[in-house]
Design a protein around this motif. Structure first.
Motif, mmCIF file in Angstrom:
data_model
loop_
_atom_site.group_PDB
_atom_site.id
_atom_site.type_symbol
_atom_site.label_atom_id
_atom_site.label_comp_id
_atom_site.label_asym_id
_atom_site.label_seq_id
_atom_site.Cartn_x
_atom_site.Cartn_y
_atom_site.Cartn_z
ATOM 1 N N ARG A 94 13.739 29.248 41.096
ATOM 2 C CA ARG A 94 15.091 29.404 40.548
ATOM 3 C C ARG A 94 16.035 30.017 41.588
ATOM 4 O O ARG A 94 17.211 29.652 41.669
ATOM 5 C CB ARG A 94 15.046 30.280 39.297
ATOM 6 N N LYS A 95 15.519 30.952 42.395
ATOM 7 C CA LYS A 95 16.336 31.552 43.440
ATOM 8 C C LYS A 95 16.775 30.507 44.458
ATOM 9 O O LYS A 95 17.901 30.543 44.961
ATOM 10 C CB LYS A 95 15.564 32.669 44.145
ATOM 11 N N ALA A 98 19.544 28.525 42.885
ATOM 12 C CA ALA A 98 20.762 29.327 42.789
ATOM 13 C C ALA A 98 21.421 29.501 44.155
ATOM 14 O O ALA A 98 22.653 29.491 44.270
ATOM 15 C CB ALA A 98 20.436 30.701 42.186
ATOM 16 N N SER A 119 26.401 23.658 30.292
ATOM 17 C CA SER A 119 25.409 24.364 31.086
ATOM 18 C C SER A 119 24.599 23.329 31.857
ATOM 19 O O SER A 119 24.698 22.131 31.604
ATOM 20 C CB SER A 119 24.496 25.207 30.191
ATOM 21 N N PHE A 137 20.891 27.054 33.798
ATOM 22 C CA PHE A 137 22.014 27.851 34.280
ATOM 23 C C PHE A 137 23.138 27.739 33.255
ATOM 24 O O PHE A 137 23.608 26.631 32.955
ATOM 25 C CB PHE A 137 22.492 27.350 35.643
ATOM 26 N N THR A 138 23.563 28.872 32.698
ATOM 27 C CA THR A 138 24.642 28.873 31.708
ATOM 28 C C THR A 138 25.974 28.592 32.398
ATOM 29 O O THR A 138 26.089 28.654 33.628
ATOM 30 C CB THR A 138 24.726 30.220 30.998
ATOM 31 N N GLU A 140 28.500 30.482 32.350
ATOM 32 C CA GLU A 140 28.911 31.729 33.009
ATOM 33 C C GLU A 140 28.203 31.905 34.346
ATOM 34 O O GLU A 140 28.807 32.348 35.336
ATOM 35 C CB GLU A 140 28.619 32.920 32.097
ATOM 36 N N GLN A 141 26.922 31.575 34.383
ATOM 37 C CA GLN A 141 26.181 31.694 35.643
ATOM 38 C C GLN A 141 26.693 30.696 36.680
ATOM 39 O O GLN A 141 26.803 31.024 37.864
ATOM 40 C CB GLN A 141 24.684 31.470 35.388
ATOM 41 N N HIS A 144 29.965 31.968 37.991
ATOM 42 C CA HIS A 144 29.732 33.083 38.915
ATOM 43 C C HIS A 144 29.343 32.561 40.296
ATOM 44 O O HIS A 144 29.824 33.070 41.324
ATOM 45 C CB HIS A 144 28.622 33.996 38.373
ATOM 46 N N VAL A 145 28.486 31.545 40.312
ATOM 47 C CA VAL A 145 28.084 30.948 41.588
ATOM 48 C C VAL A 145 29.298 30.358 42.300
ATOM 49 O O VAL A 145 29.468 30.522 43.513
ATOM 50 C CB VAL A 145 27.010 29.858 41.365
ATOM 51 N N THR A 148 31.423 33.105 43.853
ATOM 52 C CA THR A 148 30.812 33.953 44.873
ATOM 53 C C THR A 148 31.113 33.404 46.261
ATOM 54 O O THR A 148 30.826 32.238 46.543
ATOM 55 C CB THR A 148 29.283 34.023 44.682
#
Length: 285
Positions: A94-95, A98, A119, A137-138, A140-141, A144-145, A148
């Motif tokens: 997952r990392k 992401a 999502s 991944f929602t 919101e997530q 956020h990505v 960033t």
């Protein structure tokens, strides 16, 4: 003592399974659709007409869009990867997703999904198993990505290599050794191996023998830089150079825990790159 370097370990540097879709999406005729959900639905419908897409490490099968969830369906057929590894090391996988999800044109794909209020689910299966691994991944997530700021490209590349090695390990290098992971430190990128010390005595690894192994590896790296796909390896080398890191190969005996290692300093890595650009010497082949 060249026994541990007869067959070099090769792997893909990325597992951006949705990258194939990113290439398609940018050229699709979405017209003047202003409703984000309708636009996303139209894009997915058009993209599915071009599936399945073979990516080199598997097949991008299709995209589903249901109940505000976009699902990328992927089947892997690379012997170094398996659904079992993705399930066992789900956090590591997952990392990687992401960290790479907004690279290149995939950022525009991600924005379309967020604009549609959906999502993202990445669903992976392999040809040898009925199991599946899913990564969610929602909205919101994803947002956020997108918000960033990008990190240092060299650090990101090296961190991605470390995570990838730790995800797909263990992988057999040859009949005597296997790669068991990677480790990034402030001064080095280390490839971690185990070797069969019942078949190869640790006493064989004298200073001169280790030097011979390193020399053989250096010649193999020159050949790999000259081969198709060498640019990927060169980028990794350049990231080591730019961050002033050595490239280390550390072997540990499976039974005795005996350790030996050798390293290529940043200047030695630069030398390998220079030699790869020079006239091919028959002794290097």
């Amino acid at each position: 003592m060249h026994i541990l370097t007869k067959k070099r370990f090769k792997m893909k540097k990325q597992i951006l399974f949705w990258a194939a879709w990113a290439v398609i999406i940018l050229s699709l005729p979405v017209g003047c659709l202003k409703n984000p959900k309708m636009r996303l639905n139209n894009i997915i419908a058009e993209a599915n007409k071009q599936c399945p897409i073979h990516t080199g490490i598997g097949t991008f099968d299709r995209i589903d869009y249901d109940d505000d969830v976009v699902t990328f369906e992927y089947t892997i057929d690379n012997p170094m990867m398996s659904v079992d590894k993705f399930i066992l090391k789900k956090a590591e996988a997952r990392k990687i997703f992401a960290n790479n999800i907004t690279k290149g044109s995939t950022k525009q794909v991600l924005q379309e999904i967020v604009n549609g209020g959906a999502s993202l689910r990445i669903q992976i299966r392999d040809v040898l198993s009925t199991k599946t691994a899913s990564f969610d991944f929602t909205v919101e997530q994803l947002q956020h990505v997108l918000n960033t700021p990008p990190g240092n490209d060299d650090e990101t590349a090296l961190r991605g290599e470390e995570m990838m090695l730790n995800l797909i390990a263990p992988v057999d290098v040859d009949e005597y050794a296997k790669i068991i992971g990677g480790q990034l430190t402030p001064t080095s990128f280390t490839y971690l191996y185990s070797y069969d010390d019942e078949r190869i005595s640790p006493a064989n690894f004298t200073a001169s023998a280790i030097a011979a192994i390193k020399d053989t590896q250096g010649k193999q790296l020159i050949s790999q830089l000259r081969a198709d796909g060498g640019n990927v390896l060169k980028k990794f080398f350049q990231a080591c150079i730019n961050t002033k890191r050595s490239m280390t190969h550390l072997y540990r005996g499976e039974k005795t825990r005996h350790v030996f290692e050798y390293s290529f300093s940043p200047s030695e890595i630069e030398s390998i790159i220079r030699k790869s650009k020079a006239r091919i010497d028959a002794d290097e082949l």
